[in-house]
Design an enzyme around this catalytic site. Sequence first.
Site, PDB file in Angstrom:
ATOM      1  N   LYS A 124       0.812  -1.221   0.000  1.00 45.71           N
ATOM      2  CA  LYS A 124       0.000   0.000   0.000  1.00 45.71           C
ATOM      3  C   LYS A 124       0.844   1.270   0.000  1.00 45.71           C
ATOM      4  O   LYS A 124       0.466   2.274  -0.599  1.00 45.71           O
ATOM      5  CB  LYS A 124      -0.972   0.017   1.170  1.00 45.71           C
ATOM      6  CG  LYS A 124      -0.362   0.064   2.566  1.00 45.71           C
ATOM      7  CD  LYS A 124      -0.250  -1.298   3.155  1.00 45.71           C
ATOM      8  CE  LYS A 124       0.246  -1.273   4.595  1.00 45.71           C
ATOM      9  NZ  LYS A 124       0.407  -2.640   5.127  1.00 45.71           N
ATOM     10  N   GLU A 141      -5.259  -6.290  -4.834  1.00 42.00           N
ATOM     11  CA  GLU A 141      -6.337  -6.535  -3.872  1.00 42.00           C
ATOM     12  C   GLU A 141      -5.825  -6.601  -2.440  1.00 42.00           C
ATOM     13  O   GLU A 141      -6.482  -6.140  -1.502  1.00 42.00           O
ATOM     14  CB  GLU A 141      -7.058  -7.844  -4.225  1.00 42.00           C
ATOM     15  CG  GLU A 141      -8.230  -8.175  -3.318  1.00 42.00           C
ATOM     16  CD  GLU A 141      -9.380  -7.192  -3.438  1.00 42.00           C
ATOM     17  OE1 GLU A 141      -9.614  -6.444  -2.470  1.00 42.00           O
ATOM     18  OE2 GLU A 141     -10.037  -7.173  -4.492  1.00 42.00           O
ATOM     19  N   VAL A 193      -5.120  -3.371   0.545  1.00 43.88           N
ATOM     20  CA  VAL A 193      -6.062  -2.710   1.446  1.00 43.88           C
ATOM     21  C   VAL A 193      -6.871  -3.767   2.195  1.00 43.88           C
ATOM     22  O   VAL A 193      -7.551  -4.589   1.579  1.00 43.88           O
ATOM     23  CB  VAL A 193      -7.015  -1.763   0.686  1.00 43.88           C
ATOM     24  CG1 VAL A 193      -8.001  -1.096   1.653  1.00 43.88           C
ATOM     25  CG2 VAL A 193      -6.241  -0.700  -0.080  1.00 43.88           C
ATOM     26  N   GLY A 215       2.375  -8.830  19.014  1.00 43.22           N
ATOM     27  CA  GLY A 215       2.827  -8.793  17.631  1.00 43.22           C
ATOM     28  C   GLY A 215       1.919  -8.032  16.688  1.00 43.22           C
ATOM     29  O   GLY A 215       2.112  -8.056  15.477  1.00 43.22           O
ATOM     30  N   LYS A 256      -4.005   3.395   2.465  1.00 37.34           N
ATOM     31  CA  LYS A 256      -5.114   2.565   2.003  1.00 37.34           C
ATOM     32  C   LYS A 256      -6.291   3.417   1.515  1.00 37.34           C
ATOM     33  O   LYS A 256      -6.926   3.090   0.506  1.00 37.34           O
ATOM     34  CB  LYS A 256      -5.556   1.627   3.129  1.00 37.34           C
ATOM     35  CG  LYS A 256      -4.470   0.638   3.543  1.00 37.34           C
ATOM     36  CD  LYS A 256      -4.824  -0.078   4.835  1.00 37.34           C
ATOM     37  CE  LYS A 256      -3.711  -1.002   5.287  1.00 37.34           C
ATOM     38  NZ  LYS A 256      -3.974  -1.633   6.591  1.00 37.34           N
ATOM     39  N   GLY A 310      -2.407 -10.478   8.349  1.00 31.57           N
ATOM     40  CA  GLY A 310      -2.131 -11.883   8.620  1.00 31.57           C
ATOM     41  C   GLY A 310      -1.769 -12.625   7.349  1.00 31.57           C
ATOM     42  O   GLY A 310      -2.150 -12.227   6.243  1.00 31.57           O
TER      43      GLY A 310
END
Length: 448
Positions: free
Chosen positions: A106, A127, A130, A185, A203, A300
């Site tokens: 981003k 894709e 964001v 984390g 974003k 993630g």
Amino acid sequence: MGKPARELHIGIIGIGVVGSSVVEILQKNRELITARTGVEIIVKRGVVRDLNKARACTIPLTDNVDEVLYDESIDVVVELMGGRELPYQIAKTALAQGKAFVTANKAMLAYHRYELASMAKTPIGFEASVCGGIPIINALKVGLSANEILAIRGILNGTSNYILTKMAQDGWDFAQALQQAQNLGYAEANPSLDIDGYDAAHKLLILASIAYGIKAAPEEILVEGISEVAPEDIEFAKEFGYCIKLLGIAKKHGNEIELRVHPTMIDEEKLLADVDGVMNAVSVVGDCTGESVYYGAGAGGNPTASSVISDLIAIARSYHISQSLQPSAMLGFITEQQYSITPKEQIKSKYYMRILADDKHGVLEKITAILSKNAISISTFLQKPQKPAHTDSTPSQISSIGGLNQPECAKILLATHETSELAIQNAIKGLQALESVRQRPVIIRIEE
């Protein structure tokens, strides 16, 4: 299953958490993806910084990016390395070599999206840039493409949302919540990009480019972070039916687009108010659909990898039909800009303001006079005395607000009717000039 008609060879630059997940999912779901696309997606090589680092990844690895960029057998370059300028150079080289390009970056797109769009003769997929696993890019490019987009409001940064959630639910202050985010984390050792609002700004600009063709850089829009949010602000919000979220906001006003990122008080009945922890959500208002809300994991390995692979699948499907890499209908940016950005000082909002001032006669009159001078009217007002410290108190026992030990002062909490950013900033300057005001007033915008 018979042999697919085509193979799509990819190279991945950056085999970290997301890159490893991309490889794993492509291998685990190979037959399913091939059946859906008619093309087998094969990872030919990955690029890493350190070849000696132990990895579970089974693909061939190199520390030389040129082995991907100039390999004529590689059709798509997937950039997952992070950073801004080096990934931009990599993207330009990949496109110049006639390769498609997929990225989750981003920051790079926030600054260089239009330069890439102008040179792209092959697909660019982004894709994953964001909101991780939320397919918000495809929703704007395809699902809502019949709509004029009237507004976008998004919880675009999971770290900030986690911190604000802990402050609201557990009564923690900002420093405590940030430390917990780092322990888990969710926040980096240097969390500034998240807590100062710039990750969300990157974003927001990508979304605004798809919806409106806005070519602004992050420095050109209003961006504020969450570090000044205090427990008393959370309490005020709760008392009046609000919660506080870091929002990225885009609104259409005629031929102007208002763009801003900041902590925001929103009605606790709104769908975005229920988005807690590290989750992300984006509300989009279209002229045909009304409001639609997209919710899910914003980061993630697997969620972000899923979005990366969705771009690869879109490229593979086009590749299967055309037998070539078609230029960038999937890019999605409006390249002929139709709108200008609303100047920061002209943005209008309702505001919450926290003022720390001497608790003595005449101070309140001076404060209200400055607000009145700037045509700011008050809708809600609370004054809470700040008890003076006892003479036998240690500094750590003295009552404090905003991190300052201040005896014989008061917390003044107020909300305004709608006013302009120029008026509120001029009022803050006037209030700061008062000897009786102990620190710079803190504001939080209110979004109805």
